[in-house]
Design a protein around this motif. Structure first.
Motif, PDB file in Angstrom:
ATOM      1  N   UNK A 140       0.881  -1.138  -0.108  1.00 19.25           N
ATOM      2  CA  UNK A 140      -0.062   0.099   0.096  1.00 19.25           C
ATOM      3  C   UNK A 140       0.864   1.239  -0.016  1.00 19.25           C
ATOM      4  N   UNK A 141       1.861   1.248   0.750  1.00 19.70           N
ATOM      5  CA  UNK A 141       2.666   2.385   0.919  1.00 19.70           C
ATOM      6  C   UNK A 141       3.383   3.053  -0.308  1.00 19.70           C
ATOM      7  N   UNK A 142       3.733   1.715  -1.213  1.00 22.93           N
ATOM      8  CA  UNK A 142       4.394   2.366  -2.335  1.00 22.93           C
ATOM      9  C   UNK A 142       3.456   2.930  -3.493  1.00 22.93           C
ATOM     10  N   UNK A 143       2.204   2.859  -3.177  1.00 22.00           N
ATOM     11  CA  UNK A 143       1.219   3.722  -4.260  1.00 22.00           C
ATOM     12  C   UNK A 143       0.873   4.916  -3.578  1.00 22.00           C
ATOM     13  N   UNK A 144       1.369   5.407  -2.498  1.00 21.73           N
ATOM     14  CA  UNK A 144       0.811   6.627  -1.786  1.00 21.73           C
ATOM     15  C   UNK A 144       1.400   7.816  -2.216  1.00 21.73           C
ATOM     16  N   UNK A 145       0.515   8.971  -2.584  1.00 21.60           N
ATOM     17  CA  UNK A 145       1.255  10.253  -2.637  1.00 21.60           C
ATOM     18  C   UNK A 145       1.952  10.773  -1.462  1.00 21.60           C
ATOM     19  N   UNK A 146       1.190  10.220  -0.414  1.00 20.66           N
ATOM     20  CA  UNK A 146       1.704  10.737   0.912  1.00 20.66           C
ATOM     21  C   UNK A 146       1.395   9.967   2.003  1.00 20.66           C
ATOM     22  N   UNK A 147       2.131   9.521   3.129  1.00 22.33           N
ATOM     23  CA  UNK A 147       1.399   8.608   4.146  1.00 22.33           C
ATOM     24  C   UNK A 147       1.492   9.596   5.295  1.00 22.33           C
ATOM     25  N   UNK A 148       0.933   9.527   6.470  1.00 26.89           N
ATOM     26  CA  UNK A 148       0.467  10.503   7.434  1.00 26.89           C
ATOM     27  C   UNK A 148       0.714   9.615   8.881  1.00 26.89           C
ATOM     28  N   UNK A 149       1.721   9.035   9.023  1.00 23.84           N
ATOM     29  CA  UNK A 149       1.920   8.448  10.282  1.00 23.84           C
ATOM     30  C   UNK A 149       1.921   9.221  11.335  1.00 23.84           C
ATOM     31  N   UNK A 150       1.685   8.909  12.729  1.00 21.45           N
ATOM     32  CA  UNK A 150       1.945   9.758  13.966  1.00 21.45           C
ATOM     33  C   UNK A 150       3.296   8.786  14.392  1.00 21.45           C
ATOM     34  N   UNK A 151       3.805   9.577  15.416  1.00 28.82           N
ATOM     35  CA  UNK A 151       5.077   8.845  15.908  1.00 28.82           C
ATOM     36  C   UNK A 151       5.011   7.475  16.377  1.00 28.82           C
ATOM     37  N   UNK A 152       4.311   6.967  17.021  1.00 35.16           N
ATOM     38  CA  UNK A 152       4.246   5.429  17.197  1.00 35.16           C
ATOM     39  C   UNK A 152       4.126   4.562  15.958  1.00 35.16           C
ATOM     40  N   UNK A 153       3.082   5.202  14.914  1.00 36.39           N
ATOM     41  CA  UNK A 153       3.102   4.207  13.895  1.00 36.39           C
ATOM     42  C   UNK A 153       4.403   4.607  13.002  1.00 36.39           C
ATOM     43  N   UNK A 154       4.964   5.539  12.966  1.00 34.12           N
ATOM     44  CA  UNK A 154       6.264   5.882  12.306  1.00 34.12           C
ATOM     45  C   UNK A 154       7.399   4.908  12.865  1.00 34.12           C
ATOM     46  N   UNK A 155       7.336   4.857  14.084  1.00 33.05           N
ATOM     47  CA  UNK A 155       8.348   3.824  14.727  1.00 33.05           C
ATOM     48  C   UNK A 155       8.270   2.329  14.313  1.00 33.05           C
ATOM     49  N   UNK A 156       6.985   2.055  14.275  1.00 31.24           N
ATOM     50  CA  UNK A 156       6.771   0.619  13.774  1.00 31.24           C
ATOM     51  C   UNK A 156       7.058   0.456  12.421  1.00 31.24           C
ATOM     52  N   UNK A 157       6.799   1.280  11.468  1.00 29.63           N
ATOM     53  CA  UNK A 157       6.967   1.377  10.127  1.00 29.63           C
ATOM     54  C   UNK A 157       8.213   1.355   9.448  1.00 29.63           C
ATOM     55  N   UNK A 158       9.131   2.046  10.317  1.00 30.82           N
ATOM     56  CA  UNK A 158      10.544   2.468   9.876  1.00 30.82           C
ATOM     57  C   UNK A 158      11.362   1.677  10.770  1.00 30.82           C
ATOM     58  N   UNK A 159      11.294   1.060  12.183  1.00 29.51           N
ATOM     59  CA  UNK A 159      11.916   0.372  12.933  1.00 29.51           C
ATOM     60  C   UNK A 159      13.077   1.483  13.598  1.00 29.51           C
TER      61      UNK A 159
END
Length: 255
Positions: free
Chosen positions: A129-148
């Motif tokens: 899904x993320x590769x299709x996005x014009x923009x993704x809008x994670x908050x800090x906890x979500x960004x931590x999970x997705x980015x490691x």
């Protein structure tokens, strides 16, 4: 002709987040709102008390019904619940060419701490899904999970945005929320830092859904991403300033 935006997300029975917040936001910002519901939740301002996931094929059928009938100018995703629903949403987005203005809000956990995305779905979000996005809008906890990447300050937010951009998102907006209230937008080259317009103590229900819906609405009207983010942030600021305290939990923002 009025522009059309679509939200693909869960239903919130208290009316402050999810599909309900998205449709209110679309209306407030002058676009016609359409929807594909992924899950039905039983929740209030204090807790998510239950959730029922719709069959993935029916989620896809909702997207199909709308996309084949009206020109959808922008799409946002919210609660996608399961790996199979994420796969179906990604498939339909590609099938109908809905990725030009796709805003992905990678909803993982509710404000009250309830898991809104199955653990096995996180990798599907990252790789399909993320590769299709014009923009993704994670908050800090979500960004931590997705980015490691552990995030403690603005530099960490930038590093996480860089890592999420490498997953394929054309732009990344890491939201500081009420942790530090600073947001970071990265387009692959330039970082934009947004300072808070207002600080209101307390927990708020539906700010993330509303922000991503507002970005989608502004994109649907023809704005570029930077302008869309700026206008969306101003809209959410107004919603927070005029918040409501209706229940026993988080404040409700006023759309």
């Amino acid at each position: 002709m009025m522009k059309v935006a679509m939200t693909i997300a869960g239903s919130d029975s208290i009316g402050g987040a999810g599909i309900q917040a998205d449709l209110k936001t679309f209306y407030a910002l002058g676009v016609h709102g359409t929807s594909a519901i992924t899950a039905v939740t039983a929740q209030n301002t204090a807790a998510v008390e239950g959730a029922y996931y719709l069959p993935p094929e029916f989620v896809g059928q909702q997207i199909e019904a709308v996309a084949k009938d009206v020109p959808v100018a922008a799409v946002k995703t919210g609660m996608l619940a399961s790996a199979d629903i994420v796969r179906e949403v990604a498939r339909r987005v590609k099938l109908h060419g809905l990725d030009a203005n796709l805003v992905v809000d990678p909803v993982l956990v509710s404000t009250s701490g309830h898991l809104l995305l199955d653990n096995d779905a996180v990798d599907v979000v990252k790789h399909e899904l993320i590769p299709l996005a014009l923009v993704i809008t994670p908050n800090i906890p979500e960004a931590e999970v997705l980015s490691g990447k552990k995030i403690k300050d603005i530099e960490n937010m930038k590093e996480a945005a860089y890592l999420l951009h490498k997953l394929g998102a054309r732009n990344v907006l890491v939201k500081g929320g009420h942790a530090n209230a600073v947001d970071v937008l990265f387009d692959g080259t330039e970082y934009r830092i947004y300072q808070p317009e207002v600080r209101v103590p307390g927990s708020f229900h539906g700010t993330g859904c509303t922000l991503s819906a507002a970005i989608a609405a502004e994109l649907a009207k023809g704005g570029n991403l930077v302008t869309a983010v700026e206008k969306a942030k101003s809209y959410v600021t107004g919603c927070i300033k005029n918040h409501l305290h209706l229940g026993q939990g988080a404040f409700m923002i006023k759309h």
